[in-house]
Design a protein around this motif. Structure first.
Motif, PDB file in Angstrom:
ATOM      1  N   GLU A  61      52.591  26.450 101.564  1.00  0.00           N
ATOM      2  CA  GLU A  61      52.321  27.757 102.152  1.00  0.00           C
ATOM      3  C   GLU A  61      50.818  27.938 101.998  1.00  0.00           C
ATOM      4  O   GLU A  61      50.295  27.946 100.876  1.00  0.00           O
ATOM      5  CB  GLU A  61      53.069  28.852 101.400  1.00  0.00           C
ATOM      6  CG  GLU A  61      52.772  30.225 101.966  1.00  0.00           C
ATOM      7  CD  GLU A  61      53.462  31.314 101.175  1.00  0.00           C
ATOM      8  OE1 GLU A  61      54.606  31.663 101.507  1.00  0.00           O
ATOM      9  OE2 GLU A  61      52.834  31.782 100.194  1.00  0.00           O
ATOM     10  N   ILE A  62      50.126  28.019 103.125  1.00  0.00           N
ATOM     11  CA  ILE A  62      48.668  28.099 103.102  1.00  0.00           C
ATOM     12  C   ILE A  62      48.243  29.451 103.651  1.00  0.00           C
ATOM     13  O   ILE A  62      48.720  29.891 104.701  1.00  0.00           O
ATOM     14  CB  ILE A  62      48.033  26.967 103.933  1.00  0.00           C
ATOM     15  CG1 ILE A  62      48.415  25.605 103.337  1.00  0.00           C
ATOM     16  CG2 ILE A  62      46.509  27.126 103.999  1.00  0.00           C
ATOM     17  CD1 ILE A  62      47.869  24.411 104.092  1.00  0.00           C
ATOM     18  N   THR A  63      47.339  30.096 102.922  1.00  0.00           N
ATOM     19  CA  THR A  63      46.761  31.363 103.370  1.00  0.00           C
ATOM     20  C   THR A  63      45.269  31.155 103.568  1.00  0.00           C
ATOM     21  O   THR A  63      44.580  30.634 102.691  1.00  0.00           O
ATOM     22  CB  THR A  63      46.995  32.473 102.334  1.00  0.00           C
ATOM     23  OG1 THR A  63      48.403  32.650 102.166  1.00  0.00           O
ATOM     24  CG2 THR A  63      46.370  33.782 102.786  1.00  0.00           C
ATOM     25  N   VAL A  64      44.788  31.540 104.736  1.00  0.00           N
ATOM     26  CA  VAL A  64      43.359  31.546 105.034  1.00  0.00           C
ATOM     27  C   VAL A  64      43.060  32.910 105.644  1.00  0.00           C
ATOM     28  O   VAL A  64      43.595  33.254 106.705  1.00  0.00           O
ATOM     29  CB  VAL A  64      42.957  30.416 106.008  1.00  0.00           C
ATOM     30  CG1 VAL A  64      41.469  30.506 106.334  1.00  0.00           C
ATOM     31  CG2 VAL A  64      43.298  29.051 105.434  1.00  0.00           C
ATOM     32  N   GLY A  65      42.254  33.706 104.946  1.00  0.00           N
ATOM     33  CA  GLY A  65      41.996  35.063 105.402  1.00  0.00           C
ATOM     34  C   GLY A  65      43.291  35.859 105.392  1.00  0.00           C
ATOM     35  O   GLY A  65      44.028  35.859 104.405  1.00  0.00           O
ATOM     36  N   SER A  66      43.619  36.477 106.522  1.00  0.00           N
ATOM     37  CA  SER A  66      44.838  37.282 106.621  1.00  0.00           C
ATOM     38  C   SER A  66      46.015  36.496 107.200  1.00  0.00           C
ATOM     39  O   SER A  66      47.085  37.054 107.414  1.00  0.00           O
ATOM     40  CB  SER A  66      44.569  38.519 107.486  1.00  0.00           C
ATOM     41  OG  SER A  66      44.183  38.122 108.781  1.00  0.00           O
ATOM     42  N   GLU A  67      45.833  35.206 107.450  1.00  0.00           N
ATOM     43  CA  GLU A  67      46.874  34.373 108.064  1.00  0.00           C
ATOM     44  C   GLU A  67      47.564  33.494 107.018  1.00  0.00           C
ATOM     45  O   GLU A  67      46.910  32.827 106.223  1.00  0.00           O
ATOM     46  CB  GLU A  67      46.228  33.478 109.127  1.00  0.00           C
ATOM     47  CG  GLU A  67      47.185  32.604 109.873  1.00  0.00           C
ATOM     48  CD  GLU A  67      46.489  31.759 110.934  1.00  0.00           C
ATOM     49  OE1 GLU A  67      47.211  31.241 111.798  1.00  0.00           O
ATOM     50  OE2 GLU A  67      45.246  31.615 110.893  1.00  0.00           O
ATOM     51  N   THR A  68      48.897  33.511 107.017  1.00  0.00           N
ATOM     52  CA  THR A  68      49.682  32.655 106.134  1.00  0.00           C
ATOM     53  C   THR A  68      50.689  31.886 106.971  1.00  0.00           C
ATOM     54  O   THR A  68      51.395  32.477 107.790  1.00  0.00           O
ATOM     55  CB  THR A  68      50.418  33.476 105.060  1.00  0.00           C
ATOM     56  OG1 THR A  68      49.452  34.178 104.265  1.00  0.00           O
ATOM     57  CG2 THR A  68      51.259  32.586 104.160  1.00  0.00           C
ATOM     58  N   LYS A  69      50.739  30.556 106.763  1.00  0.00           N
ATOM     59  CA  LYS A  69      51.682  29.702 107.496  1.00  0.00           C
ATOM     60  C   LYS A  69      52.192  28.603 106.571  1.00  0.00           C
ATOM     61  O   LYS A  69      51.554  28.265 105.582  1.00  0.00           O
ATOM     62  CB  LYS A  69      51.017  29.027 108.696  1.00  0.00           C
ATOM     63  CG  LYS A  69      50.716  29.945 109.847  1.00  0.00           C
ATOM     64  CD  LYS A  69      50.217  29.159 111.045  1.00  0.00           C
ATOM     65  CE  LYS A  69      50.012  30.080 112.230  1.00  0.00           C
ATOM     66  NZ  LYS A  69      49.536  29.358 113.407  1.00  0.00           N
ATOM     67  N   ILE A  70      53.321  28.028 106.954  1.00  0.00           N
ATOM     68  CA  ILE A  70      53.826  26.833 106.295  1.00  0.00           C
ATOM     69  C   ILE A  70      53.194  25.638 106.997  1.00  0.00           C
ATOM     70  O   ILE A  70      53.272  25.515 108.219  1.00  0.00           O
ATOM     71  CB  ILE A  70      55.365  26.733 106.382  1.00  0.00           C
ATOM     72  CG1 ILE A  70      56.020  27.978 105.781  1.00  0.00           C
ATOM     73  CG2 ILE A  70      55.856  25.450 105.710  1.00  0.00           C
ATOM     74  CD1 ILE A  70      55.706  28.234 104.326  1.00  0.00           C
ATOM     75  N   ALA A  71      52.541  24.788 106.225  1.00  0.00           N
ATOM     76  CA  ALA A  71      51.889  23.596 106.775  1.00  0.00           C
ATOM     77  C   ALA A  71      52.590  22.368 106.214  1.00  0.00           C
ATOM     78  O   ALA A  71      52.868  22.293 105.015  1.00  0.00           O
ATOM     79  CB  ALA A  71      50.409  23.587 106.412  1.00  0.00           C
ATOM     80  N   LYS A  72      52.872  21.423 107.096  1.00  0.00           N
ATOM     81  CA  LYS A  72      53.560  20.189 106.717  1.00  0.00           C
ATOM     82  C   LYS A  72      52.664  18.988 107.021  1.00  0.00           C
ATOM     83  O   LYS A  72      51.583  19.141 107.585  1.00  0.00           O
ATOM     84  CB  LYS A  72      54.875  20.078 107.488  1.00  0.00           C
ATOM     85  CG  LYS A  72      55.833  21.206 107.146  1.00  0.00           C
ATOM     86  CD  LYS A  72      57.124  21.094 107.900  1.00  0.00           C
ATOM     87  CE  LYS A  72      58.025  22.268 107.492  1.00  0.00           C
ATOM     88  NZ  LYS A  72      59.302  22.209 108.149  1.00  0.00           N
ATOM     89  N   GLN A  73      53.161  17.817 106.689  1.00  0.00           N
ATOM     90  CA  GLN A  73      52.419  16.580 106.900  1.00  0.00           C
ATOM     91  C   GLN A  73      51.794  16.559 108.288  1.00  0.00           C
ATOM     92  O   GLN A  73      52.459  16.807 109.288  1.00  0.00           O
ATOM     93  CB  GLN A  73      53.352  15.390 106.735  1.00  0.00           C
ATOM     94  CG  GLN A  73      52.657  14.059 106.853  1.00  0.00           C
ATOM     95  CD  GLN A  73      53.611  12.889 106.581  1.00  0.00           C
ATOM     96  OE1 GLN A  73      54.681  13.064 106.029  1.00  0.00           O
ATOM     97  NE2 GLN A  73      53.190  11.716 106.977  1.00  0.00           N
ATOM     98  N   GLY A  74      50.497  16.296 108.342  1.00  0.00           N
ATOM     99  CA  GLY A  74      49.777  16.221 109.610  1.00  0.00           C
ATOM    100  C   GLY A  74      49.090  17.518 110.009  1.00  0.00           C
ATOM    101  O   GLY A  74      48.256  17.523 110.908  1.00  0.00           O
ATOM    102  N   ASP A  75      49.413  18.630 109.342  1.00  0.00           N
ATOM    103  CA  ASP A  75      48.780  19.918 109.660  1.00  0.00           C
ATOM    104  C   ASP A  75      47.456  20.047 108.914  1.00  0.00           C
ATOM    105  O   ASP A  75      47.214  19.358 107.916  1.00  0.00           O
ATOM    106  CB  ASP A  75      49.705  21.083 109.283  1.00  0.00           C
ATOM    107  CG  ASP A  75      50.987  21.110 110.116  1.00  0.00           C
ATOM    108  OD1 ASP A  75      50.994  20.542 111.226  1.00  0.00           O
ATOM    109  OD2 ASP A  75      51.974  21.704 109.641  1.00  0.00           O
ATOM    110  N   SER A  76      46.608  20.952 109.386  1.00  0.00           N
ATOM    111  CA  SER A  76      45.293  21.119 108.778  1.00  0.00           C
ATOM    112  C   SER A  76      44.879  22.585 108.791  1.00  0.00           C
ATOM    113  O   SER A  76      45.524  23.423 109.424  1.00  0.00           O
ATOM    114  CB  SER A  76      44.258  20.264 109.506  1.00  0.00           C
ATOM    115  OG  SER A  76      44.239  20.572 110.879  1.00  0.00           O
ATOM    116  N   TYR A  77      43.793  22.878 108.089  1.00  0.00           N
ATOM    117  CA  TYR A  77      43.261  24.242 108.048  1.00  0.00           C
ATOM    118  C   TYR A  77      41.748  24.197 107.852  1.00  0.00           C
ATOM    119  O   TYR A  77      41.186  23.179 107.446  1.00  0.00           O
ATOM    120  CB  TYR A  77      43.918  25.066 106.936  1.00  0.00           C
ATOM    121  CG  TYR A  77      43.640  24.565 105.543  1.00  0.00           C
ATOM    122  CD1 TYR A  77      42.559  25.048 104.805  1.00  0.00           C
ATOM    123  CD2 TYR A  77      44.441  23.588 104.963  1.00  0.00           C
ATOM    124  CE1 TYR A  77      42.303  24.576 103.533  1.00  0.00           C
ATOM    125  CE2 TYR A  77      44.186  23.117 103.688  1.00  0.00           C
ATOM    126  CZ  TYR A  77      43.118  23.616 102.978  1.00  0.00           C
ATOM    127  OH  TYR A  77      42.857  23.141 101.727  1.00  0.00           O
TER     128      TYR A  77
END
Length: 116
Positions: A61-77
């Motif tokens: 579970e990644i939060t950047v600023g006000s955005e939170t998403k579930i990130a899986k293999q291959g995802d980035s931020y």
């Protein structure tokens, strides 16, 4: 310069998380983080560093600023300077690769860094 991962030692940084500086030069560095399930990369921001992260294994579970998403293999931020960001590992043996610019001098120890 070519560095094999086996040459490097990880460093326990607490909360079932380890860090390994893979390579760095004066303006850019690559770091591997390994997490156990439930480990937290405490929300923080950097006044001088930009950061790009890539999920190598597992999920977060990644939060950047006000955005939170579930990130899986291959995802980035991307976390810009002064933007609050953090992660929670959702699986055992989850791995993130982070790129920082400029380098994080606070990560340096002689046994975990190779420079050009």
């Amino acid at each position: 310069m070519i560095i094999t991962n086996q040459e490097l030692q990880g460093k326990d940084i607490g909360d079932k998380t380890s860090r390994k500086v893979l390579v760095a030069e004066d303006k850019l560095m690559l770091v591997e983080f390994q997490f156990a399930k439930g480990s937290i990369g405490v929300p923080h921001s950097h006044s001088e560093h930009e950061q790009i992260g890539y999920v190598v294994k597992g999920s977060f579970e990644i939060t950047v600023g006000s955005e939170t998403k579930i990130a899986k293999q291959g995802d980035s931020y991307y976390a810009a300077k002064n933007v609050l960001h953090g992660v929670v590992s959702l699986e055992d043996d989850s791995v993130l690769i982070d790129v920082f610019t400029p380098i994080r001098k606070d990560f340096f120890t002689p046994d975990e860094i190779r420079t050009v």
